[in-house]
Design a protein around this motif. Sequence first.
Motif, PDB file in Angstrom:
ATOM      1  N   PHE B 290     -45.637 -41.623  38.813  1.00 13.37           N
ATOM      2  CA  PHE B 290     -44.594 -40.622  38.575  1.00 13.37           C
ATOM      3  C   PHE B 290     -43.175 -41.129  38.846  1.00 13.37           C
ATOM      4  O   PHE B 290     -42.248 -40.343  38.922  1.00 13.37           O
ATOM      5  CB  PHE B 290     -44.856 -39.373  39.430  1.00 13.37           C
ATOM      6  N   GLU B 321     -39.450 -32.380  38.245  1.00 18.16           N
ATOM      7  CA  GLU B 321     -40.717 -32.247  37.540  1.00 18.16           C
ATOM      8  C   GLU B 321     -41.742 -33.239  38.080  1.00 18.16           C
ATOM      9  O   GLU B 321     -42.883 -32.888  38.361  1.00 18.16           O
ATOM     10  CB  GLU B 321     -40.474 -32.491  36.042  1.00 18.16           C
ATOM     11  N   ASN B 322     -41.289 -34.497  38.249  1.00 16.86           N
ATOM     12  CA  ASN B 322     -42.194 -35.516  38.777  1.00 16.86           C
ATOM     13  C   ASN B 322     -42.621 -35.225  40.209  1.00 16.86           C
ATOM     14  O   ASN B 322     -43.758 -35.507  40.602  1.00 16.86           O
ATOM     15  CB  ASN B 322     -41.543 -36.893  38.695  1.00 16.86           C
ATOM     16  N   ARG B 325     -45.410 -32.854  40.110  1.00 15.47           N
ATOM     17  CA  ARG B 325     -46.642 -33.510  39.665  1.00 15.47           C
ATOM     18  C   ARG B 325     -47.243 -34.354  40.800  1.00 15.47           C
ATOM     19  O   ARG B 325     -48.462 -34.435  40.956  1.00 15.47           O
ATOM     20  CB  ARG B 325     -46.363 -34.372  38.441  1.00 15.47           C
ATOM     21  N   GLU B 328     -49.040 -32.113  43.151  1.00  6.03           N
ATOM     22  CA  GLU B 328     -50.328 -31.760  42.547  1.00  6.03           C
ATOM     23  C   GLU B 328     -51.347 -32.887  42.733  1.00  6.03           C
ATOM     24  O   GLU B 328     -52.504 -32.663  43.074  1.00  6.03           O
ATOM     25  CB  GLU B 328     -50.101 -31.480  41.046  1.00  6.03           C
ATOM     26  N   PHE B 329     -50.832 -34.122  42.557  1.00  8.07           N
ATOM     27  CA  PHE B 329     -51.680 -35.312  42.713  1.00  8.07           C
ATOM     28  C   PHE B 329     -52.250 -35.407  44.132  1.00  8.07           C
ATOM     29  O   PHE B 329     -53.433 -35.620  44.332  1.00  8.07           O
ATOM     30  CB  PHE B 329     -50.843 -36.560  42.378  1.00  8.07           C
ATOM     31  N   ASN B 332     -54.941 -32.907  44.716  1.00 14.78           N
ATOM     32  CA  ASN B 332     -56.221 -33.293  44.115  1.00 14.78           C
ATOM     33  C   ASN B 332     -56.982 -34.317  44.954  1.00 14.78           C
ATOM     34  O   ASN B 332     -58.189 -34.457  44.821  1.00 14.78           O
ATOM     35  CB  ASN B 332     -55.988 -33.864  42.717  1.00 14.78           C
TER      36      ASN B 332
END
Lengths: 217, 343
Positions: B290, B321-322, B325, B328-329, B332
């Motif tokens: 990212f 935005e990154n 993300r 989110e990564f 996970n």
Amino acid sequence: MSDSMILLLAKGAWETIVMTFVSGFFGFLIGLPTGVLLYLTRKGQVLEHRTLNNTISVIVNIFRSIPFIILIVWMIPFTRALVGTSIGVEAAIVPLSIGAAPFIARLIENSLIEVPGGLVEAARAMGATPFQIVYKVLLPEALPSIINSASVTLITLVGYSAMGGAVGAGGLGQIGYQYGYVGYDVFVMNTVLILLIMLVFLIQFLGDFIAKKVDHR
Amino acid sequence: MIELRNITKKFYQKTKAITALSDVSLTVPEGKIFGVIGASGAGKSTLIRCVNLLEKPTSGEVIVDGQNLINLSSKELAKARRHIGMIFQHFNLLSSRTVFENVAFSLELDHTPKQEIQKRVSDLLSLVGLDEKHHDYPVNLSGGQKQRVAIARTLASNPKVLLCDEATSALDPATTKSILALLKDINKRLNITILLITHEMDVVKDICDEVAVISEGQLIEQGAVSEIFSHPKTALAKEFIASSLNLEIPVDYKERLVAAPAVDKRPLLKLEFTGQSVDDPVLSEVARLFQIDSNVISARMDYAGGVKFGVMLIEVFGTQENSLRAIEFYKNKNIKVEVLGYV
């Protein structure tokens, strides 16, 4: 001061010292085990026993509430049975010992209470018996405090023995009473006082000295 | 080696009964180090005192080395206690005895001959690293040295079991480490089973094989240390683990911290790694995937029982935005992410 008076005072001082230390010894002989027992039977201690503790406690309190001058008179039959006379140094030692014992018992009990409970717990955890706890933990740990109690007791006994002097016990007390109170010889009275003060200072000094020597806290 | 079965202990204050332990059962296998962790007042002190019957349980069984202690006479119990060592938070050394005489204490209780005492005490004092201190009085020792004397004293009677009652709680961190290392060494070298209680997760992490969490007189969770650290079930266990990994935001960051995103501000993240987190080099992965740079502000990572866990404060450099993300990564990968604000 005449030679005979010096001799009289020396004899009186010696008698006072004998009365104080011998009755102190017997007082401890009775008072020490009583104090230990008072402590051990307290709530939460190794030999917790409410009835026994209360019984000893009541006896100790009764003897502590009898004024010493009355104790001497009250004990005359017992004294006579024990040493054959109710007059003189020997006779005085009996009520003096009995008078000091409950006092000593309480002092010992208080000294033992000051020993940190963790030490007793550690000894129990190592498998010490109650007897071993007393003579390997409690008494050595309380020793400085017990020696202080001994000085307090002996000084009290100096006073008691002088009181005994008034009713024929001998010692400096009797000389002070006869020459001072009855005969109003100020010089002899003051000499007696100075001798008593010296004795008390000496006991306190020795007590402090020994207590300090054995204290590693 | 140590087995507690359904131990319940009640204290009576006048007419009120206070339950200090309710239905506690635990087993410590031979040669293991078992930790019980709990806050003060949770009953852990009572628990450890029940093992050598300094506190007699109201009901339940205590079995040490195959012997049920509950129904022993006081004489038999004293004998059984010789094989159950115990050390304490406040050391409980006799102030009237020298270091040598303190260690000799438990041997004297058994009427060991003088010569044997001399040899045994010297051996023990060199085992705990106090060769020079034979004739010192406890008052002249540091806390760590006192605890070493206490350990030597309790080892003198060749115990099979050692109970540690908050043995390091009165010591500074460095001394704690050295005492724990000594305990571990004793455990390995002499094959002594250790049961310890503590309120510090670090102690458990450092030397325990198994751990139990105690709360309000009950064991609410127990298992292998790796298991508890990787999969803590109760909130309390999680709290203890977190407390050993406490991270504060540095003051000057705190001053600049705002709650809402702004143009010239960057997000400050707290990443929490637990046993469930995937063991990957996540920071560099995020950088590659990212185009995010991470500035580690402070971190506390640890490794216990085969799992990595810890917390990390990072400042994130990248587009908004990154950044999202990346968060989110992390999620996970089962890494707990908290946006603390923007700096």
